[in-house]
Enzyme design. Structure first.
Site, PDB file in Angstrom:
ATOM      1  N   TYR A   1     -22.346 106.924 140.879  1.00 61.91           N
ATOM      2  CA  TYR A   1     -20.968 106.801 141.390  1.00 61.91           C
ATOM      3  C   TYR A   1     -20.394 108.217 141.400  1.00 61.91           C
ATOM      4  O   TYR A   1     -21.156 109.189 141.474  1.00 61.91           O
ATOM      5  CB  TYR A   1     -20.245 105.805 140.453  1.00 61.91           C
ATOM      6  CG  TYR A   1     -18.910 105.318 140.921  1.00 61.91           C
ATOM      7  CD1 TYR A   1     -18.772 104.627 142.116  1.00 61.91           C
ATOM      8  CD2 TYR A   1     -17.765 105.532 140.152  1.00 61.91           C
ATOM      9  CE1 TYR A   1     -17.529 104.170 142.542  1.00 61.91           C
ATOM     10  CE2 TYR A   1     -16.527 105.077 140.567  1.00 61.91           C
ATOM     11  CZ  TYR A   1     -16.414 104.404 141.765  1.00 61.91           C
ATOM     12  OH  TYR A   1     -15.188 103.956 142.184  1.00 61.91           O
TER      13      TYR A   1
ATOM     14  N   ARG B   1     -13.941 108.995 155.775  1.00 60.83           N
ATOM     15  CA  ARG B   1     -13.248 109.770 154.718  1.00 60.83           C
ATOM     16  C   ARG B   1     -13.971 109.474 153.413  1.00 60.83           C
ATOM     17  O   ARG B   1     -13.554 108.625 152.642  1.00 60.83           O
ATOM     18  CB  ARG B   1     -11.768 109.341 154.660  1.00 60.83           C
ATOM     19  CG  ARG B   1     -10.875 110.169 153.818  1.00 60.83           C
ATOM     20  CD  ARG B   1     -11.070 110.001 152.317  1.00 60.83           C
ATOM     21  NE  ARG B   1     -10.376 108.893 151.710  1.00 60.83           N
ATOM     22  CZ  ARG B   1     -10.856 108.210 150.656  1.00 60.83           C
ATOM     23  NH1 ARG B   1     -12.030 108.469 150.129  1.00 60.83           N
ATOM     24  NH2 ARG B   1     -10.161 107.219 150.139  1.00 60.83           N
TER      25      ARG B   1
ATOM     26  N   LYS C   1     -20.772 101.722 145.074  1.00 64.84           N
ATOM     27  CA  LYS C   1     -19.739 100.733 144.702  1.00 64.84           C
ATOM     28  C   LYS C   1     -20.416  99.413 144.337  1.00 64.84           C
ATOM     29  O   LYS C   1     -20.022  98.733 143.393  1.00 64.84           O
ATOM     30  CB  LYS C   1     -18.765 100.513 145.869  1.00 64.84           C
ATOM     31  CG  LYS C   1     -17.880 101.716 146.172  1.00 64.84           C
ATOM     32  CD  LYS C   1     -16.578 101.678 145.397  1.00 64.84           C
ATOM     33  CE  LYS C   1     -15.778 102.953 145.576  1.00 64.84           C
ATOM     34  NZ  LYS C   1     -14.560 103.035 144.776  1.00 64.84           N
TER      35      LYS C   1
ATOM     36  N   GLU D   1     -14.038 100.412 152.443  1.00 63.30           N
ATOM     37  CA  GLU D   1     -14.095 101.581 151.564  1.00 63.30           C
ATOM     38  C   GLU D   1     -14.157 102.870 152.371  1.00 63.30           C
ATOM     39  O   GLU D   1     -14.960 102.996 153.308  1.00 63.30           O
ATOM     40  CB  GLU D   1     -15.342 101.468 150.680  1.00 63.30           C
ATOM     41  CG  GLU D   1     -15.385 102.438 149.532  1.00 63.30           C
ATOM     42  CD  GLU D   1     -14.339 102.163 148.470  1.00 63.30           C
ATOM     43  OE1 GLU D   1     -14.223 101.001 148.012  1.00 63.30           O
ATOM     44  OE2 GLU D   1     -13.628 103.110 148.085  1.00 63.30           O
ATOM     45  N   ASP D   2     -13.332 103.808 151.993  1.00 60.49           N
ATOM     46  CA  ASP D   2     -13.368 105.166 152.535  1.00 60.49           C
ATOM     47  C   ASP D   2     -13.281 105.225 154.059  1.00 60.49           C
ATOM     48  O   ASP D   2     -14.047 105.940 154.730  1.00 60.49           O
ATOM     49  CB  ASP D   2     -14.600 105.917 151.989  1.00 60.49           C
ATOM     50  CG  ASP D   2     -14.428 106.248 150.502  1.00 60.49           C
ATOM     51  OD1 ASP D   2     -13.444 105.753 149.897  1.00 60.49           O
ATOM     52  OD2 ASP D   2     -15.242 106.982 149.952  1.00 60.49           O
TER      53      ASP D   2
ATOM     54  N   ASP E   1     -10.149  98.843 149.169  1.00 59.44           N
ATOM     55  CA  ASP E   1     -10.191  99.366 147.804  1.00 59.44           C
ATOM     56  C   ASP E   1      -9.336 100.619 147.633  1.00 59.44           C
ATOM     57  O   ASP E   1      -8.653 100.789 146.617  1.00 59.44           O
ATOM     58  CB  ASP E   1     -11.662  99.668 147.487  1.00 59.44           C
ATOM     59  CG  ASP E   1     -11.861 100.173 146.080  1.00 59.44           C
ATOM     60  OD1 ASP E   1     -11.176  99.670 145.177  1.00 59.44           O
ATOM     61  OD2 ASP E   1     -12.711 101.059 145.878  1.00 59.44           O
ATOM     62  N   ASP E   2      -9.363 101.509 148.622  1.00 59.63           N
ATOM     63  CA  ASP E   2      -8.638 102.775 148.471  1.00 59.63           C
ATOM     64  C   ASP E   2      -7.129 102.564 148.454  1.00 59.63           C
ATOM     65  O   ASP E   2      -6.406 103.248 147.742  1.00 59.63           O
ATOM     66  CB  ASP E   2      -9.034 103.742 149.596  1.00 59.63           C
ATOM     67  CG  ASP E   2     -10.514 104.036 149.537  1.00 59.63           C
ATOM     68  OD1 ASP E   2     -10.946 104.675 148.580  1.00 59.63           O
ATOM     69  OD2 ASP E   2     -11.257 103.561 150.431  1.00 59.63           O
TER      70      ASP E   2
ATOM     71  N   ASN F   1     -11.407 112.711 144.210  1.00 65.48           N
ATOM     72  CA  ASN F   1     -12.844 112.775 143.930  1.00 65.48           C
ATOM     73  C   ASN F   1     -13.560 113.559 145.022  1.00 65.48           C
ATOM     74  O   ASN F   1     -13.053 113.638 146.138  1.00 65.48           O
ATOM     75  CB  ASN F   1     -13.411 111.348 143.900  1.00 65.48           C
ATOM     76  CG  ASN F   1     -12.792 110.529 142.796  1.00 65.48           C
ATOM     77  OD1 ASN F   1     -12.696 110.979 141.676  1.00 65.48           O
ATOM     78  ND2 ASN F   1     -12.348 109.329 143.124  1.00 65.48           N
TER      79      ASN F   1
HETATM   80  N1  LIG Z   1      -9.356 107.861 141.706  1.00 59.91           N
HETATM   81  C1  LIG Z   1      -9.470 106.883 142.571  1.00 59.91           C
HETATM   82  O1  LIG Z   1      -9.690 105.716 142.210  1.00 59.91           O
HETATM   83  C2  LIG Z   1      -9.332 107.172 144.023  1.00 59.91           C
HETATM   84  C3  LIG Z   1      -9.283 108.448 144.495  1.00 59.91           C
HETATM   85  N2  LIG Z   1      -9.146 108.680 145.826  1.00 59.91           N
HETATM   86  C4  LIG Z   1      -9.159 110.057 146.259  1.00 59.91           C
HETATM   87  O2  LIG Z   1      -7.935 110.377 146.875  1.00 59.91           O
HETATM   88  C5  LIG Z   1      -8.134 111.383 147.836  1.00 59.91           C
HETATM   89  C6  LIG Z   1      -7.347 111.027 149.069  1.00 59.91           C
HETATM   90  O3  LIG Z   1      -7.762 109.813 149.625  1.00 59.91           O
HETATM   91  P1  LIG Z   1      -6.971 109.178 150.868  1.00 59.91           P
HETATM   92  O4  LIG Z   1      -5.548 108.941 150.529  1.00 59.91           O
HETATM   93  O5  LIG Z   1      -7.738 108.028 151.354  1.00 59.91           O
HETATM   94  O6  LIG Z   1      -7.089 110.377 151.902  1.00 59.91           O
HETATM   95  P2  LIG Z   1      -6.221 110.699 153.164  1.00 59.91           P
HETATM   96  O7  LIG Z   1      -6.992 111.671 153.955  1.00 59.91           O
HETATM   97  O8  LIG Z   1      -5.774 109.421 153.789  1.00 59.91           O
HETATM   98  O9  LIG Z   1      -4.924 111.425 152.569  1.00 59.91           O
HETATM   99  C7  LIG Z   1      -4.887 112.710 152.056  1.00 59.91           C
HETATM  100  C8  LIG Z   1      -3.428 113.135 151.952  1.00 59.91           C
HETATM  101  O10 LIG Z   1      -3.361 114.354 151.229  1.00 59.91           O
HETATM  102  C9  LIG Z   1      -2.473 115.227 151.918  1.00 59.91           C
HETATM  103  N3  LIG Z   1      -2.794 116.613 151.604  1.00 59.91           N
HETATM  104  C10 LIG Z   1      -3.801 117.367 152.109  1.00 59.91           C
HETATM  105  N4  LIG Z   1      -3.716 118.625 151.615  1.00 59.91           N
HETATM  106  C11 LIG Z   1      -2.654 118.653 150.793  1.00 59.91           C
HETATM  107  C12 LIG Z   1      -2.040 119.666 150.012  1.00 59.91           C
HETATM  108  N5  LIG Z   1      -2.536 120.897 149.969  1.00 59.91           N
HETATM  109  N6  LIG Z   1      -0.952 119.340 149.296  1.00 59.91           N
HETATM  110  C13 LIG Z   1      -0.440 118.100 149.326  1.00 59.91           C
HETATM  111  N7  LIG Z   1      -0.976 117.098 150.050  1.00 59.91           N
HETATM  112  C14 LIG Z   1      -2.061 117.374 150.771  1.00 59.91           C
HETATM  113  C15 LIG Z   1      -2.657 114.896 153.384  1.00 59.91           C
HETATM  114  O11 LIG Z   1      -1.553 115.340 154.153  1.00 59.91           O
HETATM  115  C16 LIG Z   1      -2.752 113.387 153.305  1.00 59.91           C
HETATM  116  O12 LIG Z   1      -1.457 112.839 153.290  1.00 59.91           O
HETATM  117  C17 LIG Z   1      -9.644 111.515 148.024  1.00 59.91           C
HETATM  118  O13 LIG Z   1     -10.081 112.669 147.374  1.00 59.91           O
HETATM  119  C18 LIG Z   1     -10.208 110.320 147.310  1.00 59.91           C
HETATM  120  O14 LIG Z   1     -11.442 110.591 146.695  1.00 59.91           O
HETATM  121  C19 LIG Z   1      -9.012 107.677 146.738  1.00 59.91           C
HETATM  122  C20 LIG Z   1      -9.078 106.382 146.318  1.00 59.91           C
HETATM  123  C21 LIG Z   1      -9.281 106.042 144.931  1.00 59.91           C
HETATM  124  C1  LIG Z   2     -12.844 106.181 144.024  1.00 58.46           C
HETATM  125  C2  LIG Z   2     -12.683 106.047 145.447  1.00 58.46           C
HETATM  126  O1  LIG Z   2     -12.666 104.945 145.973  1.00 58.46           O
HETATM  127  C3  LIG Z   2     -12.496 107.219 146.260  1.00 58.46           C
HETATM  128  O2  LIG Z   2     -12.432 108.329 145.752  1.00 58.46           O
HETATM  129  O3  LIG Z   2     -12.398 107.053 147.483  1.00 58.46           O
HETATM  130 MG   LIG Z   3     -12.916 105.024 148.046  1.00 58.24          MG
END
Ligand SMILES: NC(=O)C1=CN([C@@H]2O[C@H](COP(=O)(O)OP(=O)(O)OC[C@H]3O[C@@H](n4cnc5c(N)ncnc54)[C@H](O)[C@@H]3O)[C@@H](O)[C@H]2O)C=CC1
Ligand SMILES: CC(=O)C(=O)O
Ligand SMILES: [Mg+2]
Length: 603
Positions: free
Chosen positions: A130, A183, A201, A272-273, A295-296, A445
């Site tokens: 993971y 993504r 996953k 997912e993603d 999930d996201d 991540n």
């Molecule tokens: N810990 C967890 O369980 C999860 C973590 N994530 C992580 O969250 C991150 C984002 O995922 P999504 O929202 O789906 O992506 P996304 O691409 O939909 O959104 C990214 C956002 O970040 C903003 N952004 C980009 N550069 C920036 C900066 N320098 N300062 C402030 N904002 C900025 C963008 O404008 C956009 O609004 C990924 O790295 C993903 O791995 C996502 C889902 C679950």
């Molecule tokens: C953990 C997860 O779903 C993500 O980083 O997109």
């Molecule tokens: Mg994800």
């Protein structure tokens, strides 16, 4: 409103008792001889007893000595530890990929042994199968590819999916994780290489939720890629064309969903993603037609909400104070907006007030603070856009540093995908927070995309903070025996329970009420003593237990909403009459446990 009663402290021993009582039933197999040895679902390697070797035509195809499951397990772990020793000092990525390879080879050969070592060593192996290693695997997938896993539907398969779905060898599928690779974690568009994410996953589904590995299906929907490097890579294994857009794109997803539903009407599909626009659009399009969730958006929101409530408790505040917490969310994508919507719903439930529910939440994206003055404001972000008149000293597009200095937030939460965006200055500014114990959630991540490291957070923002990250970091030794606890704020604490609870309830849809129940269950799981230390989530070692509890909460919510149609021989009425304790036991009973079952051949 939030039930904080804790479960008996003997929760782990109870879990173990339930597992040990599992007597393996026979497993029907339609193959014989080498076909069995080459099928990881049934293969036991040298573990086939002699009588079974006779029954299945295996005599002479294996060395004569029978090795027990325990001996096989120990031998694998010895090889793994030797590999760890032999790769010491090599670059992290080389070591991580070597560890992934040895696990993957076992996965390809003998799934029972693979899932047993995964389950028993989940703390060590989750970072390999993971996040973070799965990210590296996706980036290198075309080069690492040896054998296919799961199914691949491409834009070229339009019109064929209804028949293709029958190519999958399993009669029953319970859980599907689907991506279009657009993504992948914070790594962007990885096209077909994103298949590693559904595989990882679903490994968590087997390890945490006990979904039978013969009933899972990782799926890649290859609609092209906009990643120029991949398009130019001769070894790239996906369609070498730009991504489909608009109706063309949606028609592919529609066709896939119809095909799945036709063959396995009860299968649950986890999206997912997907890049943000399709994440929201597909959720909206399918959630009332199929049993699915994103999930996201939804899993992440529940885990974050549980953490936010935990950080309010860690300050010694009652949960009733949650609406007063000033929370800065960095990242206005599918994850960040999902978190904010869920946090606002929680505030509304607590206060009964809609108009002011978002007043303490601040949203930033790549262009800074999001206000109502934002040009082309995304409608999904609009409810969180600030009115510039109301925030003294902050303008549209204000930098993160300025926002932190002015707002003095209780919580800084990152879902931006940008590594290091919580830099030294930002973290130092958090020292001036109004909170007695500010919380930092660096949730992006994999590790290199985390908004900050755990070490930097404790160093620059102070030792009193609460810290969580999406990918794992070691706890920080602060000196004088003090420990800075690192939490893993990752949707892995919820998605397996959401899927499992939906499955064993036979829910028709996955509703907000079921997701809320999952989040509340996670939020109430930790004891005050743990929370006071800054520990917001359970140890990953107890993930089966928390998943069973979450699954049972989801089930009860589905029953409460009249959506539970039952599962197997258990009908909706029996589900409705189960006590809370009985639902947890029922969920446990439905978990698959990796143990060699006697194989019975049937033509
Ligand atoms: N810990 C967890 O369980 C999860 C973590 N994530 C992580 O969250 C991150 C984002 O995922 P999504 O929202 O789906 O992506 P996304 O691409 O939909 O959104 C990214 C956002 O970040 C903003 N952004 C980009 N550069 C920036 C900066 N320098 N300062 C402030 N904002 C900025 C963008 O404008 C956009 O609004 C990924 O790295 C993903 O791995 C996502 C889902 C679950
Ligand atoms: C953990 C997860 O779903 C993500 O980083 O997109
Ligand atoms: Mg994800």
């Amino acid at each position: 409103m939030w039930n904080l009663t804790r479960f008996a402290s003997s929760r782990l021993s109870r879990t173990r008792r339930l597992f040990c009582s599992a007597i393996p039933g026979p497993c029907i197999v339609h193959k014989r001889g080498t076909d069995i040895l080459h099928d990881p679902w049934f293969n036991k390697d040298t573990g086939f007893p002699l009588t079974e070797r006779d029954r299945l035509g295996l005599r002479g195809l294996l060395p004569p000595r029978v090795i027990s499951f325990e001996q096989q397990y120990d031998r694998f772990m010895d090889s793994y530890h030797s590999l760890e020793k032999n790769t010491k000092g090599l670059p992290d990525s080389v070591v991580a990929l070597a560890k992934w390879r040895i696990l993957n080879r076992l996965h390809d050969r003998n799934e029972t042994l693979y899932y047993r070592v995964l389950m028993d060593n989940i703390k060590d192996f989750a970072p390999i199968i993971y996040t973070p290693t799965v990210g590296l695997v996706c980036q290198n997938y075309s080069g690492l590819f040896r054998r296919p896993r799961g199914m691949y539907f491409s834009a070229k398969d339009k019109g064929e999916m209804m028949s293709m779905i029958y190519n999958w060898p399993s009669q029953h599928v319970d859980m599907i994780v689907l991506t279009d690779g657009s993504r992948i974690l914070g790594l962007g568009d990885l096209g077909v290489q994103g298949i590693g994410i559904p595989i990882g996953k679903l490994d968590m589904y087997v390890a945490a939720a006990g979904i039978n590995p013969q009933r899972i299906l990782p799926v890649m929907l290859d609609v092209g890629t906009n990643n120029q490097k991949l398009l130019e890579d001769q070894l790239y294994l996906g369609l070498r064309q730009p991504r489909l857009e608009g109706e063309e794109y949606l028609s592919i997803v529609d066709e896939f969903m119809e095909a799945v539903h036709t063959r396995w009407p009860k299968a649950i599909v986890q999206f997912e993603d997907f890049q943000m626009k399709w994440a929201f659009e597909t959720l909206d399009r399918y959630r009332k037609r199929f049993c699915m969730f994103n999930d996201d958006i939804q899993g992440t929101a529940g885990v974050a909400l549980a953490g936010l409530l935990g950080s309010a408790r860690a300050q010694g505040r009652s949960l009733a104070n949650f609406p007063d917490q000033k929370i800065v969310v960095v990242g206005a994508g599918s994850a960040g907006l999902g978190v904010l919507s869920t946090a606002v719903q929680a505030v509304v439930r607590m206060t009964g007030k809609h108009e002011t529910a978002a007043q303490n939440f601040f949203l930033l994206d790549k262009d800074g603070l999001v206000t109502k003055e934002r040009k082309n404001l995304n409608p999904a972000a609009a409810p969180f856009a600030k009115d510039p008149g109301q925030i003294v000293g902050l303008r549209e597009g204000a930098s993160l540093l300025d926002v932190v200095k002015k707002v003095k937030p209780d919580v800084l939460l990152g879902l931006s995908g940008v590594g290091g965006v919580f830099n030294e200055e930002v973290l130092k500014a958090l020292r001036e927070s109004d909170s007695t114990r500010p919380a930092i959630f660096a949730m992006s991540n994999p590790t290199m995309n985390a908004e900050c490291t755990a070490a930097d957070a404790f160093k620059h923002a102070g030792e009193n903070i609460v810290f969580a990250s999406g990918s794992p970091f070691e706890n920080i030794q602060l000196g004088n025996g003090k420990v800075g606890y690192v939490n893993q704020a990752n949707n892995m604490y919820l998605f397996p329970g959401i899927g499992l609870g939906s499955l064993v309830s036979g829910a028709r849809f996955i509703t907000d009420g079921m997701l809320q129940a999952a989040a509340e269950c996670l939020a109430s799981y930790m004891r005050d003593e743990e929370i006071q230390k800054g520990i917001l989530y359970p140890s990953i070692s107890s993930i089966r237990h928390i998943t069973a509890e979450v699954g049972a909460s989801v089930l009860r919510a589905a029953v409460g909403e009249g959506l539970a149609e039952g599962h197997g021989e258990v009908g909706p009425k029996e589900l409705a009459h189960m006590s809370k304790e009985e639902t947890v036991e029922y969920v446990f009973r439905n978990m698959w446990f990796p143990i060699y079952s006697p194989l019975v051949h049937e033509k």
